[in-house]
Design a protein around this motif. Structure first.
Motif, PDB file in Angstrom:
ATOM      1  N   THR A 274       0.840  -1.201   0.000  1.00 25.67           N
ATOM      2  CA  THR A 274       0.000   0.000   0.000  1.00 25.67           C
ATOM      3  C   THR A 274       0.874   1.249   0.000  1.00 25.67           C
ATOM      4  OG1 THR A 274      -1.717  -1.150   1.241  1.00 25.67           O
ATOM      5  CG2 THR A 274      -1.796   1.249   1.266  1.00 25.67           C
ATOM      6  N   SER A 275       0.495   2.226  -0.804  1.00 29.43           N
ATOM      7  CA  SER A 275       1.218   3.498  -0.835  1.00 29.43           C
ATOM      8  C   SER A 275       0.879   4.324   0.405  1.00 29.43           C
ATOM      9  CB  SER A 275       0.855   4.288  -2.099  1.00 29.43           C
ATOM     10  OG  SER A 275       1.285   5.629  -1.999  1.00 29.43           O
ATOM     11  N   GLY A 276       1.909   4.799   1.090  1.00 36.00           N
ATOM     12  CA  GLY A 276       1.702   5.634   2.268  1.00 36.00           C
ATOM     13  C   GLY A 276       1.013   6.936   1.936  1.00 36.00           C
ATOM     14  N   LEU A 277       1.253   7.444   0.726  1.00 39.97           N
ATOM     15  CA  LEU A 277       0.611   8.688   0.308  1.00 39.97           C
ATOM     16  C   LEU A 277      -0.894   8.479   0.144  1.00 39.97           C
ATOM     17  CD1 LEU A 277       0.593  11.612  -0.677  1.00 39.97           C
ATOM     18  CD2 LEU A 277       1.231  10.782  -2.956  1.00 39.97           C
ATOM     19  N   LYS A 278      -1.278   7.418  -0.544  1.00 42.32           N
ATOM     20  CA  LYS A 278      -2.701   7.139  -0.753  1.00 42.32           C
ATOM     21  C   LYS A 278      -3.425   6.981   0.589  1.00 42.32           C
ATOM     22  CE  LYS A 278      -2.436   4.867  -5.289  1.00 42.32           C
ATOM     23  NZ  LYS A 278      -2.697   3.608  -6.036  1.00 42.32           N
TER      24      LYS A 278
END
Length: 331
Positions: A274-278
């Motif tokens: 999972t992208s931390g930004l998303k």
């Protein structure tokens, strides 16, 4: 019935900038609106069969004249953007952009937002403690954030600038690259170095680096620190894990400001990660003191072909997503 309107300029150089080399700018407007634009000395005549389109073309010519009076040059990107905003009835929003100077480089170049989206992004950075700048390549996310950081340092609003990126392999493994750890990491940080060199000059950048007022380092080096009175920029944040993003955001100390930039369509994390930004956009975007600025292909300030490439990929991704939904519904 044929319509014709004249626009008078004060300076032949302004007329030259409006038309561009080989009249390229005027030809763009002519082709888009189906009008004819000619000039004689300081008079520019716009004519055509559709009076509404003539009025639109005149508004564009006047906008370019105003822009030419305030900046050194007009490129095709500016003209394309003005035409696009005119089509949306938002040309007036573009008019004040050249008054918004963030800082001046050692070579005397003014750094300014070039689109309405960029201007709103800059205003959001000024107004909030944490700002997320999300958008495709070429929209000025990192460049403008660095300009804002340099301005804050010059105005003594902060004591230092910290720029960081996650060192995520995009097709290459760090271990196979030559040199020590710093040498291996430097290519990931090169865009940050480039922006700082332009804003401060080579000597100015090296001087700040030696004094410790500017630090450029991979994200892993931020762990365990509290960053007071600092302007912190996390670049390429789409490649952070949720744990890394939480770690970064909780480094924020008193008197500090953070800008997080990234393109959520360009995640280089391994599949399943999972992208931390998303995740951060879902969790904290509504908190007071946090803002999110979404930039789009309209805010791209590179070659006009870059905008078309981004839009083509967006169309492809959208069509693929629709096909997948249709396939799942049938299955």
């Amino acid at each position: 019935m044929k319509s014709e309107v004249s626009v008078f300029c004060d300076d032949v150089e302004i007329v030259s900038k409006i038309f561009g080399a080989g009249d390229v700018h005027a030809k763009k407007i002519e082709k888009h609106l189906g009008v004819t634009i000619v000039n004689r000395d300081l008079e520019i005549k716009v004519s055509g069969d559709d009076s509404d389109k003539v009025i639109k073309a005149v508004a564009l010519v006047k906008h370019l004249a105003s822009t030419a009076a305030m900046c050194e040059y007009i490129d095709t990107t500016r003209v394309d953007y003005a035409i696009a905003m005119s089509d949306e009835g938002k040309l007036s929003e573009v008019s004040g952009l050249d008054n918004e100077c963030i800082c001046i480089t050692p070579k005397g170049k003014p750094i300014k937002p070039k689109t309405v989206g960029q201007k709103k992004y800059v205003e959001a950075i000024r107004a909030n403690t944490v700002n997320f700048g999300v958008g495709p390549a070429g929209t000025g996310k990192t460049y403008l954030a660095v300009a804002m950081a340099v301005t804050a340092l010059r105005n003594r609003e902060v004591n230092r600038i910290i720029l960081t990126r996650p060192a995520v392999e995009a097709g290459e493994k760090l271990g196979f690259l030559p040199g020590d750890l710093q040498t291996k990491i430097d290519p990931y940080l090169r865009p940050l170095y480039d922006a700082l060199y332009e804003m401060l000059g080579t000597e100015g950048f090296q001087r700040h680096l030696e004094k410790g007022t500017i630090e450029v380092a991979p994200l892993a080096y931020m762990r365990g620190r509290t960053l007071d009175e600092a302007f912190i920029i996390l670049d390429e944040a789409q490649n952070t894990t949720p744990e890394q993003m939480k770690m970064f955001l909780t480094r924020l100390g008193f008197g500090s400001k953070a800008v997080v930039t990234g393109d959520i369509t360009q995640v280089d994390l391994p599949d399943g990660k999972t992208s931390g930004l998303k995740q951060a956009l879902r969790i904290i975007s509504d908190l007071e003191g946090v803002s999110v600025s979404y930039l789009s292909s309209k805010d791209v300030v590179r070659h006009s072909l870059v905008t078309k490439i981004i839009e083509a990929y967006e169309k492809f991704d959208k069509e693929r997503e629709e096909r997948m939904k249709k396939y799942k519904s049938i299955k």
